[in-house]
Design an enzyme around this catalytic site. Structure first.
Site, PDB file in Angstrom:
ATOM      1  N   ALA A   7       4.417  65.426   0.211  1.00 29.57           N
ATOM      2  CA  ALA A   7       4.171  65.206  -1.216  1.00 29.57           C
ATOM      3  C   ALA A   7       4.332  66.487  -2.019  1.00 29.57           C
ATOM      4  O   ALA A   7       3.686  66.691  -3.036  1.00 29.57           O
ATOM      5  CB  ALA A   7       2.766  64.640  -1.423  1.00 29.57           C
ATOM      6  N   ALA A   8       5.216  67.372  -1.535  1.00 26.92           N
ATOM      7  CA  ALA A   8       5.353  68.667  -2.214  1.00 26.92           C
ATOM      8  C   ALA A   8       6.494  68.684  -3.231  1.00 26.92           C
ATOM      9  O   ALA A   8       6.586  69.585  -4.055  1.00 26.92           O
ATOM     10  CB  ALA A   8       5.582  69.771  -1.183  1.00 26.92           C
ATOM     11  N   GLY A   9       7.350  67.673  -3.173  1.00 22.33           N
ATOM     12  CA  GLY A   9       8.574  67.676  -3.988  1.00 22.33           C
ATOM     13  C   GLY A   9       8.305  67.638  -5.480  1.00 22.33           C
ATOM     14  O   GLY A   9       7.205  67.331  -5.940  1.00 22.33           O
ATOM     15  N   ARG A  13      13.348  63.968 -11.824  1.00 22.14           N
ATOM     16  CA  ARG A  13      13.851  62.856 -12.634  1.00 22.14           C
ATOM     17  C   ARG A  13      12.747  62.045 -13.325  1.00 22.14           C
ATOM     18  O   ARG A  13      13.030  61.133 -14.098  1.00 22.14           O
ATOM     19  CB  ARG A  13      14.736  61.940 -11.771  1.00 22.14           C
ATOM     20  CG  ARG A  13      16.113  62.563 -11.545  1.00 22.14           C
ATOM     21  CD  ARG A  13      17.093  61.524 -11.069  1.00 22.14           C
ATOM     22  NE  ARG A  13      16.913  61.239  -9.651  1.00 22.14           N
ATOM     23  CZ  ARG A  13      17.104  60.030  -9.115  1.00 22.14           C
ATOM     24  NH1 ARG A  13      17.426  59.006  -9.871  1.00 22.14           N
ATOM     25  NH2 ARG A  13      16.966  59.854  -7.821  1.00 22.14           N
ATOM     26  N   GLY A 135      20.445  59.785   3.566  1.00 24.32           N
ATOM     27  CA  GLY A 135      20.977  60.256   4.841  1.00 24.32           C
ATOM     28  C   GLY A 135      21.485  59.056   5.630  1.00 24.32           C
ATOM     29  O   GLY A 135      20.845  58.010   5.674  1.00 24.32           O
ATOM     30  N   ASN A 164      18.618  56.466   6.470  1.00 21.29           N
ATOM     31  CA  ASN A 164      17.322  57.002   6.866  1.00 21.29           C
ATOM     32  C   ASN A 164      16.335  56.769   5.730  1.00 21.29           C
ATOM     33  O   ASN A 164      16.571  57.173   4.596  1.00 21.29           O
ATOM     34  CB  ASN A 164      17.494  58.511   7.116  1.00 21.29           C
ATOM     35  CG  ASN A 164      16.169  59.209   7.388  1.00 21.29           C
ATOM     36  OD1 ASN A 164      15.274  58.637   8.000  1.00 21.29           O
ATOM     37  ND2 ASN A 164      16.059  60.455   6.926  1.00 21.29           N
TER      38      ASN A 164
HETATM   39  C1  UD1 Z   1      15.346  62.552   2.445  1.00 18.76           C
HETATM   40  C2  UD1 Z   1      16.087  62.547   3.763  1.00 18.76           C
HETATM   41  C3  UD1 Z   1      17.177  61.495   3.718  1.00 18.76           C
HETATM   42  C4  UD1 Z   1      16.607  60.142   3.373  1.00 18.76           C
HETATM   43  C5  UD1 Z   1      15.812  60.227   2.079  1.00 18.76           C
HETATM   44  C6  UD1 Z   1      15.096  58.944   1.822  1.00 18.76           C
HETATM   45  C7  UD1 Z   1      16.015  64.832   4.616  1.00 18.76           C
HETATM   46  C8  UD1 Z   1      16.741  66.088   4.752  1.00 18.76           C
HETATM   47  N1  UD1 Z   1      16.639  63.851   3.983  1.00 18.76           N
HETATM   48  O1  UD1 Z   1      16.245  62.905   1.402  1.00 18.76           O
HETATM   49  O2  UD1 Z   1      17.838  61.438   4.959  1.00 18.76           O
HETATM   50  O3  UD1 Z   1      17.634  59.175   3.242  1.00 18.76           O
HETATM   51  O4  UD1 Z   1      14.817  61.244   2.172  1.00 18.76           O
HETATM   52  O5  UD1 Z   1      14.547  58.987   0.532  1.00 18.76           O
HETATM   53  O6  UD1 Z   1      14.900  64.707   5.087  1.00 18.76           O
HETATM   54  N2  UD1 Z   1       9.467  66.975   0.234  1.00 18.76           N
HETATM   55  C9  UD1 Z   1       8.547  67.976   0.446  1.00 18.76           C
HETATM   56  N3  UD1 Z   1       8.986  69.253   0.565  1.00 18.76           N
HETATM   57  C10 UD1 Z   1      10.281  69.579   0.442  1.00 18.76           C
HETATM   58  C11 UD1 Z   1      11.224  68.555   0.216  1.00 18.76           C
HETATM   59  C12 UD1 Z   1      10.784  67.261   0.109  1.00 18.76           C
HETATM   60  O7  UD1 Z   1       7.362  67.715   0.561  1.00 18.76           O
HETATM   61  O8  UD1 Z   1      10.591  70.774   0.555  1.00 18.76           O
HETATM   62  C13 UD1 Z   1       8.996  65.589   0.129  1.00 18.76           C
HETATM   63  C14 UD1 Z   1       9.230  64.988  -1.254  1.00 18.76           C
HETATM   64  O9  UD1 Z   1       8.086  65.172  -2.071  1.00 18.76           O
HETATM   65  C15 UD1 Z   1       9.439  63.526  -0.926  1.00 18.76           C
HETATM   66  C16 UD1 Z   1      10.074  63.560   0.463  1.00 18.76           C
HETATM   67  O10 UD1 Z   1       9.738  64.816   1.013  1.00 18.76           O
HETATM   68  O11 UD1 Z   1       8.217  62.821  -0.823  1.00 18.76           O
HETATM   69  C17 UD1 Z   1      11.572  63.356   0.415  1.00 18.76           C
HETATM   70  O12 UD1 Z   1      12.147  64.329  -0.399  1.00 18.76           O
HETATM   71  P1  UD1 Z   1      13.442  64.013  -1.236  1.00 18.76           P
HETATM   72  O13 UD1 Z   1      13.922  65.272  -1.828  1.00 18.76           O
HETATM   73  O14 UD1 Z   1      13.207  62.854  -2.114  1.00 18.76           O
HETATM   74  O15 UD1 Z   1      14.419  63.494  -0.100  1.00 18.76           O
HETATM   75  P2  UD1 Z   1      15.861  63.971   0.273  1.00 18.76           P
HETATM   76  O16 UD1 Z   1      15.781  65.314   0.895  1.00 18.76           O
HETATM   77  O17 UD1 Z   1      16.750  63.736  -0.867  1.00 18.76           O
END
Ligand code: UD1
Ligand code: CA
Length: 452
Positions: A7-9, A13, A135, A164
């Protein structure tokens, strides 16, 4: 199992100052839905990875059974899971969830985790008509070989529809090993959690792909439009469950339950109603259109008519409320009582069979049985500093446009004449009226306009 919730993202958007996982679905944060569903699996450890928005997220959702790990800066999903490692127990598998994917069925998650208990890497995948951005699950001879991120994928890989979801489960010692081997050598210069798939395959560990029963279980929130879409899916499911249990809904697409709604038999709910907190409706209750009920209990046979707003109220058997009534916290209506249009009540007990049918404010009052409260009655309960109580005993009749200047008591069976400003107690069974005597001025003439 251990459960790690990412939940760090940033949630760019959403175009919002509020961290994405604190945006609400059904009246509470997205992340709280994920935590609740995770809890249903009775994990040994639950760790939430937070980052964007800082302490706002742990402050909003702190709980005894949650550990929080800060990820700063955010360098990808693999990097996020690394932050959780100190909290994880090696003897049980680890399930990874996203804080912005709120509707996954716990049964689906339990099914997903099973193979990880037996040493496999277990992925939750789904076939999407439009897989853009996700992915892709790359298989060879049917077996999962690796995940390729959309941004790193060539045309042929982008043509794959199995994606994924991000939700996966792994044996914990293996997860530690695979994470240690990640690199950020990719299009986004991130540590991809998804690269652990190729690592597992290289070790000869089996990789399973479990699919959910419903596609929406895997939907995440990246935009306000997606949040609204998930809200409707969630609300529709709640509506379907109510109908399944015997509740009549005028339109299952026009009801919002932001909390819990328990209903007896033969309850009818008209369009546009919102239920918040804990609401209980007895058998035979009907709720008119466009009502809001929060933390309220309505007993058997009561009717709530259109456009009524009830907050922390208790409505008695066969009572009738509205249209356009407002019941504020601490209102308790007795059996068969009536509260009509443009009547506001607060911290008031209205006895059985009593009526306040039109245009009144009754606050901090104790009203007995069979009392009639006329139109325009006001309890003057507030002196600018303190609140005072009004007591109206059984069978009293309060004439229209009466002010009851509290503290004051109206005795049993007393009648107050219309327009009375009651500043002292009114004795039982008597007529009390405070009103300038009506006079007619004999010989009075309207002033005439001066001519010229
Ligand atoms: C990720 C997957 C992708 C998958 C997609 C589904 C990876 C590299 N990719 O994509 O294969 O199809 O999810 O939605 O894993 N988050 C963190 N820290 C970070 C980055 C992300 O906590 O440094 C969290 C975000 O808050 C979110 C989740 O991880 O809850 C997914 O992050 P997001 O950037 O939406 O996913 P993608 O990397 O685009
Ligand atoms: Ca996402």
């Amino acid at each position: 199992m251990n459960i790690v919730i990412l939940a760090a993202g940033k949630g760019t958007r959403m175009h919002s100052d509020l961290p994405k996982v604190l945006h609400t679905l059904a009246g509470r944060p997205l992340l709280s839905h994920v935590i609740e569903r995770a809890r249903a699996l009775t994990p040994s450890r639950m760790v939430v990875i937070y980052g964007h928005g800082g302490d706002a997220v742990p402050r909003a959702l702190a709980a005894d059974d949650l550990a929080w790990a800060l990820q700063s800066p955010q360098r990808g999903t693999g990097h996020a899971v690394m932050q959780a490692l100190p909290h994880l127990i090696d003897t049980v598998p680890t399930l990874i969830l996203y804080g912005d994917v709120p509707l996954t069925d716990p049964a689906t998650l339990a099914r997903l985790v099973q193979p990880a208990t037996d040493g496999a890497l277990a992925l939750l995948t789904v076939d999407l008509a439009d897989p853009t951005g996700y992915g892709r699950i790359v298989r060879e001879g049917g077996a999962v070989r690796r995940i390729v991120e959309h941004k790193d994928a060539d045309e042929a890989t982008r043509a794959i529809h199995e994606v994924n979801t991000g939700i996966l489960a792994a044996p914990t010692p293996a997860l530690r090993r695979w994470l240690a081997g990640l690199s950020d050598n990719n299009a986004q210069r991130e540590y991809y959690l998804t690269d652990i798939v190729a690592a597992a395959v290289a070790e000869g560990v089996s990789v399973t792909a479990t699919q959910p029963e419903h596609e929406w279980e895997t939907l995440g929130v990246n935009s306000r439009a997606q949040l609204a879409q998930l809200e409707r899916i969630h609300q529709r499911r709640q509506a379907d469950a109510l109908m399944e249990a015997g509740v009549a809904l005028a339109d299952p697409d026009r009801i919002d339950i932001r909390g819990s709604l328990a209903c007896g038999r033969d309850v009818f709910i008209d369009v546009g109603c919102v239920f918040e907190g804990k609401v209980v409706l007895g058998s035979g209750v009907s709720i008119g259109p466009n009502c809001v009920l929060r933390d309220t209990t309505v007993a058997n046979g009561a009717q709530i008519l259109a456009f009524s707003h009830l907050d922390s109220a208790v409505v008695g058997t066969d009572a009738r409320v509205g249209p356009y009534a407002r019941l504020r916290p601490g209102t308790e209506l007795g059996e068969g009582s009536h509260v009509g249009n443009f009547v506001e009540m607060k911290a008031t007990r209205l006895g059985p069979g009593s009526k306040a049918n039109h245009l009144a404010y009754v606050g901090d009052a104790e009203v007995g049985a069979r009392v009639n409260i006329g139109a325009g009655t006001i309890t003057c309960n507030y002196d600018g500093v303190n609140k005072h109580r009004t007591v109206i005993e059984d069978d009293a009749f309060i004439g229209s446009d009466t002010q009851l200047v509290a503290p004051v008591r109206v005795g049993r069976g007393a009648t107050l004449g219309a327009g009375t400003t009651l500043t002292r107690d009114a004795p039982a069974d008597r007529l009390t009226v405070s009103r300038a005597r009506q006079t007619t001025i004999e010989g009075w003439k309207r002033p005439a306009r001066n001519k010229g």
